[in-house]
Write an enzyme that holds these catalytic residues in place. Structure first.
Site, short mmCIF file in Angstrom:
data_model
loop_
_atom_site.label_atom_id
_atom_site.label_comp_id
_atom_site.label_asym_id
_atom_site.label_seq_id
_atom_site.Cartn_x
_atom_site.Cartn_y
_atom_site.Cartn_z
N CYS A 169 0.81 -1.23 0.00
CA CYS A 169 0.00 0.00 0.00
C CYS A 169 0.83 1.27 0.00
O CYS A 169 0.31 2.36 -0.15
CB CYS A 169 -0.93 0.00 1.21
SG CYS A 169 -1.99 -1.45 1.20
N HIS A 202 -9.42 3.33 -1.01
CA HIS A 202 -8.00 2.97 -0.96
C HIS A 202 -7.62 2.07 -2.13
O HIS A 202 -7.61 0.84 -2.00
CB HIS A 202 -7.74 2.27 0.37
CG HIS A 202 -6.37 1.67 0.49
ND1 HIS A 202 -5.22 2.33 0.08
CD2 HIS A 202 -5.98 0.48 1.00
CE1 HIS A 202 -4.17 1.54 0.32
NE2 HIS A 202 -4.58 0.42 0.87
N CYS A 255 0.87 2.53 6.16
CA CYS A 255 1.20 1.18 6.58
C CYS A 255 1.08 0.29 5.36
O CYS A 255 0.38 0.61 4.42
CB CYS A 255 0.23 0.70 7.66
SG CYS A 255 -1.50 0.79 7.14
#
Lengths: 721, 432
Positions: free
Chosen positions: B95, B388, B418
């Protein structure tokens, strides 16, 4: 000591390992044509090869990058004065190629355009290799000039590709690309351009040694039924003839002659077909249709070098990015031709819905290319990606050209000009796609009027070839030249005209359509009017045209010119009545003609007559008279446009009328038509019409003067280039 | 061009743009990550009036690669707007891929290897790759190599029904077998993050994102995507934001990863999303020379890693202090913070970690970083509401951070991300 340099030979020959390599490169021309010098050189070279025992095979290729042989030298045709001249030239060409076909093995190595005589030559060779390249194309386009292939093309092509495929190519004059040529059997193999010569030389050696023989073309089963027996062929010929008549209304002699020549090859002995071809070639070369089509060809070729400015042509600015204001029909249409031309396009409209519709319209046009395999899928995606939409002016800060295609109203156009000028770079050109509003009025809103001009596209943009570039007195010549060059980059035929009501194309269309409207006023049947003009050679009649364009648009345009030009453009009654009843034409699925749900045109909608002045009562006017009243109004207006300085030359007027509003190409255009009929005769007809319809047919001063001294618009002998 | 021994150059972030972030399976379901990336970079170029010949490299990230075109950056760099000579390479840091892509490009600029680069990331989760079972794959390969029909049939004869069951990828850690949701659940328990706190955080995310959409601050960084090839739909805003959601609604959702004692729900986790983002980076001198006023400058960045089996998503707690130290700043100096919200449990765990002595010592600090002022944190919501797209979020955070810093007249910004694998990333920016 010689003071003159010997002329460079168009043909270079080298012999190596038993194979003669002939490289054709006609000096002083960008492409090869069979000029007299080229023909002589070729004949001499072949004679030498036949006599030389060291030569066992021959390869012929082109020294021009990107083209093989584009055809015969058309200028020669204009020198002929009788059918016998053309027939003789054809017989000579046939004989020359027959000698080649009967002699030592010849391999044609083809890269680029291989058209007309070039293809006829290649077909006389024993093996054809072409490059697998987008530039490579083969065709027999003679029909498009009002001729038939004259050096054996009508005989050899059917033998190579079969009757139906041959007719398709010859009757339309279309060019087939490399892969198609291979699958048709027109060429024997495809190679990468870098190894063309090497492979050609190898094949030539193999043919000489006998280790390679030509495969017989496989006949597909259904083709066998139709093509390999006289009854089947008769069906094919009949269908082809019907198709030709439907498409050309019998107005073009060339395709019918081509059919005759091809058919003759299946009757009698081998020589019969060739004799017929030569005879028809000679006859056609003397027809007015051929003459006019050839002149039109010369006119469009010359036009390609014209930038629409006087004196020295300024350097043109590159157009890398285009901003379009208005994502409607025209805006999206312009985007759809700009993207394939390599331009980045920013398409703006007021709302995301309108932008989305515009992008969808661009996609529809580009999709056609994908479906027809003209572009690959990745290229299609790329073309779409080049066009992006916006509802604000982001993306306009680096445009080179802005085209506004917003609502057809002066205030709106002036407003967008003001707005966009605040965000575009100083060098950017601002062009208006208006069809009716004077460019000078739009330029009034500009901070830099020197960079303002008109770019009038025709609808639908991706299909209509003409672009009118309209300058106002303050337009910078560099801007004009830049826009002309860009228009050509978009694939358009460009004429430059001066600012004036209706510019050129719509101005000459107006009295023509008006005359049709007056005929309606008098009670003439709709189909009678349209049929008469279609028989004259227009693709559709004036009433159909009005339905296509939209009655509202036609009315608006009509009003502009009526206001400007007064009595001769005074409107008819029929059109306003029909539009007042809510009929808009095809766009509204209701007009003079009936339209189904899909918008397809049916027959005349008889209920429309109730709206017209004479109602159900019909008057008959002879077709010739209908044509006179409509066409002569247009002719006169064209001359007036030249007189008023709207047109820069009669040539522009001819090309503009043919490519913009469908003036019959085989009549050459309004000015060539006047020359052919004779100014005196035209004036006499106008005077008679003026007597019956006062104020509408006042002959232009230029015409009268020309009639008095026997002058012509185009040079004597018809060679205006 | 500077040599390797010269001082590193200052890297300007000149501009950036993103697509609206839309829930997987909705408006963008017919688009691949590559197509989204191409649209995004094309729009960036259309907007910045940059001569495309100035661009030297495209560095791009995505998490779920397209097997037929694994180098997404190269496919993006081959848009018709850019010269074919533009270099391109792809980055994979889960990510934080886009963040790493930006850091990579920035390093090249700082070193003097590049003057102008485009960096970012994209993701499409609407069409996850579906794999054949190993047994069926073997059969297909064998059939492909077969010479005759008979041999092909032989290969297919070996197929058993269970071989035909496809393998769908789950977002699970390969070394632990834990899905990310299970890891978040574990972190909630370890760090004492209650269900109520998580739901409140989710509500906060949606409320602030809705406000930012309404007043146009959040939509300012997007461009409307006219969805090809039909162009029947236009994406103009992030479509996962629930303006009207409430604590009651959030409370009614069942925990997904622990039916009995769980607290992580679909409502307090970020949704599967499609989208793309890209930023334009230049050396300070180049930005000056070309007349661009940068959004800001990259001050520092840092990455950290910990055992994925421990607390998978806690690594930002280790990365942020390093980034701050490299920037020569304290948390108090930071005017605005953007933290990726993979799960409410995760971001709240990260925040608790910043205040924890234990984590401070692990990060090599004598004292904790401190509490992050809530008024300066995710002020227009976060990934829970905005969405996201794995590969794009790092660039989105940077854009949102710089744009809002500009509006508030702030000077320094901090972002943290994260990432799966127990990785964490942090970046400090400075406004021009």
């Amino acid at each position: 000591m010689s003071t003159a340099t010997a002329p460079v030979s168009p043909l270079a020959m080298t012999v190596e390992e038993g194979v003669a390599l002939l490289v054709l490169d006609v000096p002083g021309q960008p492409v090869n044509t069979f000029t007299a010098a080229a023909q002589d050189a070729l004949r001499d070279a072949f004679d030498t090869c036949e006599r030389d025992p060291a030569v066992r095979a021959i390869v012929v290729t082109s020294g021009k990058p990107g083209s093989f042989v584009a055809g015969a030298d058309i200028e020669q045709f204009l020198g002929w004065t009788t059918p016998a001249d053309g027939e003789r030239a054809s017989r000579e060409g046939q004989a020359q190629f027959a000698r080649i076909a009967a002699g030592k093995p010849v391999v044609a190595a083809i890269h680029g355009a291989c058209l007309g005589g070039g293809l006829e030559f290649a077909m006389a060779c024993h093996w054809r290799i072409a490059t697998d390249d987008p530039k490579t194309g083969l065709g027999l386009p003679e029909v498009q000039l009002g001729l038939v292939p004259g050096a054996g093309g009508t005989q050899r092509l059917p033998q190579l590709v079969g009757l139906q495929a041959a007719l398709d190519m010859i009757l339309t004059g279309k060019t087939v690309r490399a892969k198609k040529a291979l699958s048709l059997g027109l060429v024997d193999e495809l190679v990468h351009p870098a190894i063309l010569r090497r492979v050609a030389l190898e094949r030539a050696r193999e043919l000489a040694q006998g280790t390679r023989t030509r495969r017989e073309r496989e006949t597909k089963p259904q083709a066998f039924l139709l093509e390999e027996n006289p009854i089947g062929r008769a069906v094919v010929f009949r269908q082809a003839r019907e198709k030709v008549m439907q498409r050309t209304k019998g107005l073009y002699p060339a395709p019918l002659a081509a059919l005759e020549a091809v058919a003759a090859g299946y009757q009698g002995d081998d020589a019969q077909g060739y004799r017929t071809e030569a005879r028809l070639f000679g006859e056609l070369s003397m027809t007015p249709e051929c003459r006019e089509l050839v002149h039109l060809f010369f006119a469009t070729t010359a036009l390609k070098k014209d930038f629409g400015v006087d004196g020295e042509v300024p350097p043109r600015l590159p157009i890398a990015k285009l901003g379009i204001l208005g994502a409607g029909f025209m805006g999206a249409g312009i985007a759809s031709v700009a993207s394939p031309a390599g331009t980045l396009v920013r398409l703006k409209d007021a709302s995301t819905e309108r932008v989305a519709k515009g992008l969808a319209a661009v996609r529809d046009v580009l999709k056609e290319k994908l479906v027809r395999k003209q572009v690959t899928r990745p290229r299609f995606d790329e073309l779409l990606l080049q066009v992006s939409g916006t509802t604000d002016y982001t993306g306009f800060a680096d445009v080179d050209l802005v085209i506004e295609a917003v609502f057809e109203e002066l205030q709106v156009k002036q407003q967008v000009v003001r707005e966009v000028e605040a965000v575009i770079p100083p060098h950017a050109i601002v062009a208006s796609n208006t069809s009716t509003i004077p460019i000078a009025r739009i330029a009034q809103a500009s901070q830099r009027p020197a960079r303002v001009l008109g770019m009038h596209f025709f609808s639908p943009v991706h299909r209509m070839p003409l672009l009118e570039v309209i300058t106002h007195p303050g337009t910078d010549p560099q801007v004009t030249a830049t826009v002309v060059e860009y228009g050509r980059q978009l694939g358009k035929t460009v004429i430059v005209v001066r600012d004036g009501p209706g510019f050129y194309a719509n101005r000459i269309l107006a009295p023509y359509v008006n005359a049709a409207g007056l005929l309606l006023d008098e009670g003439v049947a709709i189909e009678a009017i349209d049929e008469a003009l279609v028989q004259f050679g227009f693709p559709v009649g004036p009433i159909t045209l009005v339905d296509e364009v939209g009655l509202d648009v036609a009315t608006k345009a009509g009003k502009i010119v009526a206001d400007a030009f007064g009595a001769r453009m005074a409107p008819n009654e029929s059109l306003p009545r029909v539009i007042a009843a809510g009929r808009l034409g095809r766009k509204g699925k209701s007009g003079f003609y009936a339209y189904d749900e899909a918008g397809k045109k049916g027959g005349v909608d008889a209920s429309v007559y109730q709206l017209l002045p004479t109602g159900a009562r019909r008057t008959t006017v002879p077709a010739e008279r209908i044509v006179q009243r409509c066409v002569y109004a247009m002719l006169n207006e064209a001359v007036l446009a030249l007189e008023d300085g709207i047109l820069r030359s009669p040539r522009d007027g001819d090309v503009g009328a043919v490519f913009g509003i469908g003036f019959p190409p085989f009549r050459g255009g309004p000015f060539r038509y006047i020359d052919r009929v004779g100014a005196l005769s035209v004036v006499e007809t106008l005077d008679l019409l003026e007597r019956d319809y006062p104020g509408r047919y006042v002959a232009a001063r230029t015409l009268r003067e020309m009639a008095a001294r026997g002058g012509r618009f185009h040079g004597e002998g018809g060679g205006a280039r | 061009m500077t040599g390797p021994r010269s001082a590193p150059r200052r890297v300007a972030i000149v501009a950036g743009v993103r697509t609206p972030f839309v829930k997987a399976g909705t408006l963008f379901k017919s688009l691949s990550a590559i197509e989204l990336g191409r649209q995004c970079v094309a729009e960036l170029l259309q907007r910045t009036a940059l001569d495309a010949r100035e661009v030297q490299a495209v560095v791009y990230g995505t998490v779920v690669p397209n097997v037929q075109a694994p180098n997404i950056a190269r496919e993006v760099s081959l848009i018709p707007h850019l010269p074919k000579g533009v270099d391109a390479w792809s980055v994979s840091r889960a990510c934080a891929s886009a963040s790493q892509a930006i850091a990579d490009a920035a390093d090249q600029v700082a070193l003097g290897h590049l003057d102008v680069a485009i960096a970012g990331g994209a993701e499409s989760l609407s069409n996850p790759p579906i794999l054949h079972s190993r047994a069926f794959s073997d059969v297909l390969l064998q059939a492909n190599k077969a010479r005759s029909i008979g041999q092909k049939l032989e290969a297919f004869a070996k197929v058993r029904p269970r071989d035909l069951v496809p393998v769908t990828p789950a977002i699970a850690e390969p070394t632990t077998g834990e899905t990310m949701g299970q890891s978040a659940e574990k972190m909630a328990k370890l760090n004492g993050i209650t269900r109520a706190e998580q739901d409140e955080w989710a509500l906060r995310s949606h409320r602030l994102a809705a406000a930012g959409t309404r007043d146009g601050r959040l939509t300012a960084e997007m461009f409307p995507v006219y969805v090809p090839p039909k162009y029947a739909q236009v994406a103009t805003a992030d479509n996962g934001i629930r303006e009207d959601t409430s604590l009651e609604q959030l409370a009614s959702l069942k925990p997904v990863f622990d039916k009995r004692y769980g607290s992580v729900t679909a409502g307090n986790a970020s949704p599967l999303t499609d989208g793309a983002a890209a930023v334009l980076l230049m050396s300070e001198e180049k930005a000056d020379a070309l007349g661009h006023r940068p959004l800001g400058f990259l001050r520092s960045y840092a990455a950290a890693a910990l055992d994925p089996g421990e607390q998978l998503l806690q690594a930002p707690v280790l990365a942020a202090p390093i980034a701050l130290r490299r920037a020569g700043l304290a948390l108090a100096d930071i005017d605005l913070v953007e933290m990726h919200e993979a799960f409410a449990a995760q971001v709240l765990s990260n925040l608790r970690g910043f205040e924890s002595q234990e984590w401070a010592e692990r990060a090599g600090l004598s004292r904790p970083l401190g509490a992050v002022d809530r008024d300066r944190l995710n002020v227009m919501g976060g990934s829970i509401a905005i969405g996201h797209p794995f590969g794009a979020t790092g660039a989105r955070l940077l854009l949102t951070l710089l744009n809002e810093l500009g509006r508030r007249g702030g000077r320094f910004g901090l972002l943290t991300v994260c990432a799966a694998g127990g990785l964490g990333f942090a970046m400090v920016v400075e406004r021009a």
